[in-house]
Design an enzyme around this catalytic site. Structure first.
Site, PDB file in Angstrom:
ATOM      1  N   HIS A 201       0.793  -1.231   0.000  1.00  0.00           N
ATOM      2  CA  HIS A 201       0.000   0.000   0.000  1.00  0.00           C
ATOM      3  C   HIS A 201       0.827   1.285   0.000  1.00  0.00           C
ATOM      4  O   HIS A 201       0.283   2.378  -0.010  1.00  0.00           O
ATOM      5  CB  HIS A 201      -0.935   0.024   1.219  1.00  0.00           C
ATOM      6  CG  HIS A 201      -0.197   0.148   2.515  1.00  0.00           C
ATOM      7  ND1 HIS A 201       0.195  -0.931   3.254  1.00  0.00           N
ATOM      8  CD2 HIS A 201       0.247   1.237   3.186  1.00  0.00           C
ATOM      9  CE1 HIS A 201       0.848  -0.521   4.330  1.00  0.00           C
ATOM     10  NE2 HIS A 201       0.895   0.795   4.321  1.00  0.00           N
TER      11      HIS A 201
HETATM   12  C1  UD1 Z   1      -0.839   5.762   6.050  1.00  0.00           C
HETATM   13  C2  UD1 Z   1       0.585   6.011   6.507  1.00  0.00           C
HETATM   14  C3  UD1 Z   1       1.452   4.777   6.245  1.00  0.00           C
HETATM   15  C4  UD1 Z   1       0.838   3.531   6.850  1.00  0.00           C
HETATM   16  C5  UD1 Z   1      -0.590   3.394   6.369  1.00  0.00           C
HETATM   17  C6  UD1 Z   1      -1.195   2.238   7.097  1.00  0.00           C
HETATM   18  C7  UD1 Z   1       1.179   8.371   6.234  1.00  0.00           C
HETATM   19  C8  UD1 Z   1       2.000   9.347   5.473  1.00  0.00           C
HETATM   20  N1  UD1 Z   1       1.167   7.114   5.758  1.00  0.00           N
HETATM   21  O1  UD1 Z   1      -0.839   5.595   4.657  1.00  0.00           O
HETATM   22  O2  UD1 Z   1       2.729   4.971   6.824  1.00  0.00           O
HETATM   23  O3  UD1 Z   1       1.577   2.403   6.447  1.00  0.00           O
HETATM   24  O4  UD1 Z   1      -1.317   4.593   6.709  1.00  0.00           O
HETATM   25  O5  UD1 Z   1      -2.279   1.745   6.574  1.00  0.00           O
HETATM   26  O6  UD1 Z   1       0.585   8.705   7.239  1.00  0.00           O
HETATM   27  N2  UD1 Z   1      -8.540   5.546   2.807  1.00  0.00           N
HETATM   28  C9  UD1 Z   1      -9.757   4.926   2.924  1.00  0.00           C
HETATM   29  N3  UD1 Z   1     -10.248   4.696   4.191  1.00  0.00           N
HETATM   30  C10 UD1 Z   1      -9.580   5.057   5.299  1.00  0.00           C
HETATM   31  C11 UD1 Z   1      -8.350   5.700   5.167  1.00  0.00           C
HETATM   32  C12 UD1 Z   1      -7.846   5.930   3.921  1.00  0.00           C
HETATM   33  O7  UD1 Z   1     -10.383   4.587   1.933  1.00  0.00           O
HETATM   34  O8  UD1 Z   1     -10.095   4.807   6.422  1.00  0.00           O
HETATM   35  C13 UD1 Z   1      -7.998   5.783   1.450  1.00  0.00           C
HETATM   36  C14 UD1 Z   1      -8.290   7.197   0.952  1.00  0.00           C
HETATM   37  O9  UD1 Z   1      -8.517   7.129  -0.412  1.00  0.00           O
HETATM   38  C15 UD1 Z   1      -6.989   7.909   1.215  1.00  0.00           C
HETATM   39  C16 UD1 Z   1      -5.972   6.809   0.994  1.00  0.00           C
HETATM   40  O10 UD1 Z   1      -6.584   5.626   1.476  1.00  0.00           O
HETATM   41  O11 UD1 Z   1      -6.790   9.002   0.377  1.00  0.00           O
HETATM   42  C17 UD1 Z   1      -4.646   7.031   1.709  1.00  0.00           C
HETATM   43  O12 UD1 Z   1      -4.876   7.205   3.120  1.00  0.00           O
HETATM   44  P1  UD1 Z   1      -3.813   7.992   4.031  1.00  0.00           P
HETATM   45  O13 UD1 Z   1      -4.242   7.950   5.421  1.00  0.00           O
HETATM   46  O14 UD1 Z   1      -3.554   9.328   3.426  1.00  0.00           O
HETATM   47  O15 UD1 Z   1      -2.469   7.193   3.843  1.00  0.00           O
HETATM   48  P2  UD1 Z   1      -2.191   5.624   3.858  1.00  0.00           P
HETATM   49  O16 UD1 Z   1      -1.831   5.211   2.468  1.00  0.00           O
HETATM   50  O17 UD1 Z   1      -3.289   4.899   4.538  1.00  0.00           O
HETATM   51  N1  UDP Z   2      -2.287  -5.371   9.670  1.00  0.00           N
HETATM   52  C1  UDP Z   2      -3.541  -5.851   9.968  1.00  0.00           C
HETATM   53  N2  UDP Z   2      -4.383  -6.173   8.937  1.00  0.00           N
HETATM   54  C2  UDP Z   2      -4.017  -6.061   7.633  1.00  0.00           C
HETATM   55  C3  UDP Z   2      -2.712  -5.581   7.346  1.00  0.00           C
HETATM   56  C4  UDP Z   2      -1.872  -5.238   8.386  1.00  0.00           C
HETATM   57  O1  UDP Z   2      -3.896  -6.008  11.129  1.00  0.00           O
HETATM   58  O2  UDP Z   2      -4.833  -6.370   6.752  1.00  0.00           O
HETATM   59  C5  UDP Z   2      -1.415  -4.971  10.791  1.00  0.00           C
HETATM   60  C6  UDP Z   2      -0.087  -5.658  10.832  1.00  0.00           C
HETATM   61  O3  UDP Z   2      -0.149  -6.848  11.557  1.00  0.00           O
HETATM   62  C7  UDP Z   2       0.821  -4.616  11.487  1.00  0.00           C
HETATM   63  C8  UDP Z   2       0.185  -3.313  11.096  1.00  0.00           C
HETATM   64  O4  UDP Z   2      -1.130  -3.603  10.644  1.00  0.00           O
HETATM   65  O5  UDP Z   2       0.782  -4.738  12.887  1.00  0.00           O
HETATM   66  C9  UDP Z   2       1.005  -2.704  10.009  1.00  0.00           C
HETATM   67  O6  UDP Z   2       0.367  -1.624   9.474  1.00  0.00           O
HETATM   68  P1  UDP Z   2       0.680  -1.082   8.028  1.00  0.00           P
HETATM   69  O7  UDP Z   2       1.256  -2.125   7.163  1.00  0.00           O
HETATM   70  O8  UDP Z   2      -0.556  -0.459   7.565  1.00  0.00           O
HETATM   71  O9  UDP Z   2       1.705   0.101   8.310  1.00  0.00           O
HETATM   72  P2  UDP Z   2       3.285   0.155   8.489  1.00  0.00           P
HETATM   73  O10 UDP Z   2       3.693  -0.837   9.503  1.00  0.00           O
HETATM   74  O11 UDP Z   2       3.880  -0.100   7.158  1.00  0.00           O
HETATM   75  O12 UDP Z   2       3.528   1.540   8.930  1.00  0.00           O
END
Ligand code: UD1
Ligand code: UDP
Length: 354
Positions: A201
Site C-alpha cells: 500500500h
Molecule cells: C498511512 C501512513 C502509512 C501507513 C498506512 C497504514 C502516512 C504518510 N502514511 O498511509 O505509513 O503504512 O497509513 O495503513 O501517514 N482511505 C480509505 N479509508 C480510510 C483511510 C484511507 O479509503 O479509512 C484511502 C483514501 O482514499 C486515502 C488513501 O486511502 O486518500 C490514503 O490514506 P492515508 O491515510 O492518506 O495514507 P495511507 O496510504 O493509509
Molecule cells: N495489519 C492488519 N491487517 C491487515 C494488514 C496489516 O492487522 O490487513 C497490521 C499488521 O499486523 C501490522 C500493522 O497492521 O501490525 C502494520 O500496518 P501497516 O502495514 O498499515 O503500516 P506500516 O507498519 O507499514 O507503517
C-alpha cells in the site's frame, strides 16, 4: 500525571495498544484519534481486537493531501492540548498523525515522546521518512526499538534524550498470539494448503508502473501459490484506476483489510509473505515466515542482514525469483527485543517525571 497519546492510522493503533494498559494503570491517559483512518477495517477493529479504550477525542481529519492531514490535525490538536494541559504527549511511528501530534505538542510547549524513534530508510521521497526525521529532531524523549535506530539518533545528534527499549510490536505479538491462533480466518477464506500472503500500500508503489510490476508478479506467482491479498483501500483504488484489478482478482484472493487477530493468524500460517509494510516485516520475522519486501530499501536493515527479509523491487523476474527461491536461514536471533519494550518505556517515563 496526565499523558495524551496521539494516533490516527492502523500502525499507530497497534503500537498504542502495547503501552496503553501500562499507562492507564499509572496515570490519567487521554487518547486522541486524528481520524486519518476512518474505515472500520483500518480503525475501530483495532480498538476492538486489541482492547484499546475508545478515544476520548476524535478529530475527524480524514483523507486528503499531506498538508491537509497534518495542518488540520495540528489545528484541532493545538486547541485540545491547550485545554487538557498534559504533562506529556506521546506519538507513535511515522504517519502523518505522528508528525501532526509532535509538531502541535512541541509548538504549544508540551514535552513530547516518540515511540519507534531513529529508524531511517535514507529515502526522503518516502513520506514516512520525512515524518520520522522531523519528529525525532523535535521530540524531547526518544524510544529507539533497535541498536541501529539508537545509533542513528546519536549520529544525527538529536537534541532529545534517547533510550533503547526494543520494539513494541514484539510485546503486542506476544500478548495476542494465542488469541490470534483462535481466529477462524483460514476456514472463512477456505484456505487449505500453502499460500502466499501479500500486503502492498505504500505511496511509492501506487504509480501505474509499480502497480503493473506488482500485478504481473502476482499473476506469475499464482501458477505456483495460492495468494491472499488483504487490500488497503488506497491500493484497491489505484489498481482499479490502472485497470488492473479485474484480472488480478481472477488470480488472487483479494479481500478487505483484516483486523489484527485474523491478520496474525493468516501471517503465521503463510508459507511466504510479500509486503511493503514496516510492521508486517517485523511480524514475519518474529513468526519465522520468509518475507520479501517489495521496496528498494528498508528502515529495518537488521532484518535484511539476518537473511529473514529480502528486498526485491526492480522487475517481475527479480520479485518472482525472490519469493520462489527464498530459503529460510538456519539462525533466528532476537533482533527486535524481548517483549518488554512497553515496560521499559513506561519506567523511563516514570523516572523522567518522578
Ligand atoms: C498511512 C501512513 C502509512 C501507513 C498506512 C497504514 C502516512 C504518510 N502514511 O498511509 O505509513 O503504512 O497509513 O495503513 O501517514 N482511505 C480509505 N479509508 C480510510 C483511510 C484511507 O479509503 O479509512 C484511502 C483514501 O482514499 C486515502 C488513501 O486511502 O486518500 C490514503 O490514506 P492515508 O491515510 O492518506 O495514507 P495511507 O496510504 O493509509
Ligand atoms: N495489519 C492488519 N491487517 C491487515 C494488514 C496489516 O492487522 O490487513 C497490521 C499488521 O499486523 C501490522 C500493522 O497492521 O501490525 C502494520 O500496518 P501497516 O502495514 O498499515 O503500516 P506500516 O507498519 O507499514 O507503517
Amino acid at each position: 500525571m496526565k499523558a495524551v497519546s496521539v494516533v490516527g492510522a492502523r500502525p499507530n493503533f497497534v503500537k498504542l495498544s502495547a503501552i496503553e494498559p501500562l499507562i492507564r494503570e499509572r496515570w490519567d491517559h487521554i487518547i486522541v484519534h486524528t481520524g486519518q483512518h476512518y474505515d472500520y477495517e483500518l480503525s475501530k477493529i483495532f480498538f476492538d481486537n486489541l482492547e484499546i479504550p475508545s478515544p476520548h477525542y476524535y478529530l475527524g481529519v480524514g483523507s486528503g493531501t499531506h498538508a491537509h492531514q497534518v495542518g488540520e490535525a495540528m489545528k484541532r490538536l493545538e486547541k485540545l492540548l491547550l485545554t487538557e494541559e498534559p504533562d506529556i504527549v506521546i506519538v507513535y511511528g511515522d504517519t502523518n498523525s505522528t508528525l501532526a501530534g509532535a509538531l502541535a505538542a512541541v509548538k504549544a510547549g508540551f514535552t513530547t515522546a516518540h515511540v519507534e524513534a531513529g529508524l531511517r530508510s535514507w529515502d526522503m521521497k518516502m513520506p514516512e521518512e520525512v515524518n520520522r526525521r522531523v519528529v525525532d529532531h523535535i521530540s524531547q524523549i526518544l524510544f529507539a526499538p533497535t541498536q541501529g535506530s539508537l545509533r542513528n539518533l546519536r549520529e544525527e545528534r538529536v537534541p532529545g534524550r534517547s533510550f533503547l527499549t526494543g520494539d513494541v510490536h514484539v510485546d503486542v505479538l506476544q500478548r495476542w498470539l494465542s488469541a490470534a491462533e483462535k481466529s477462524n480466518i483460514l476456514e472463512r477464506l477456505d484456505i487449505g494448503g500453502e499460500y502466499l500472503l501479500v500486503t502492498v500500500h505504500r505511496a511509492e508503489n501506487m504509480d501505474p508502473t509499480r502497480l503493473k510490476v506488482l500485478h504481473d508478479t502476482l499473476v506469475s506467482l499464482s501458477s505456483e501459490f495460492e495468494i491472499v491479498f488483504p487490500m488497503h483501500p488506497r491500493t484497491r483504488k489505484s489498481l482499479s484506476l490502472a485497470n488492473l484489478l479485474p484480472k488480478l482478482e481472477g488470480a488472487v484472493k483479494v479481500i478487505d483489510p483484516l483486523g489484527y487477530l485474523d491478520f496474525i493468524k493468516l501471517l503465521k500460517h503463510s508459507s511466504r509473505v510479500l509486503t511493503d509494510s514496516g510492521g508486517v516485516q517485523r511480524e514475519a520475522y518474529l513468526l519465522g515466515v520468509p518475507c520479501v519486501v517489495f521496496r528498494d530499501r528498508t528502515e529495518w536493515v537488521e532484518l535484511v542482514d539476518s537473511g529473514w527479509v529480502k528486498l526485491a523491487y526492480r522487475d517481475v523476474d527479480e520479485v518472482v525469483k525472490a519469493v520462489k527461491e527464498f530459503e529460510k536461514p538456519q539462525f533466528h536471533g532476537n533482533l527486535l527485543g524481548d517483549g518488554n519494550a512497553s515496560r521499559r518505556i513506561v519506567s523511563i517515563l516514570e523516572e523522567v517525571f518522578g
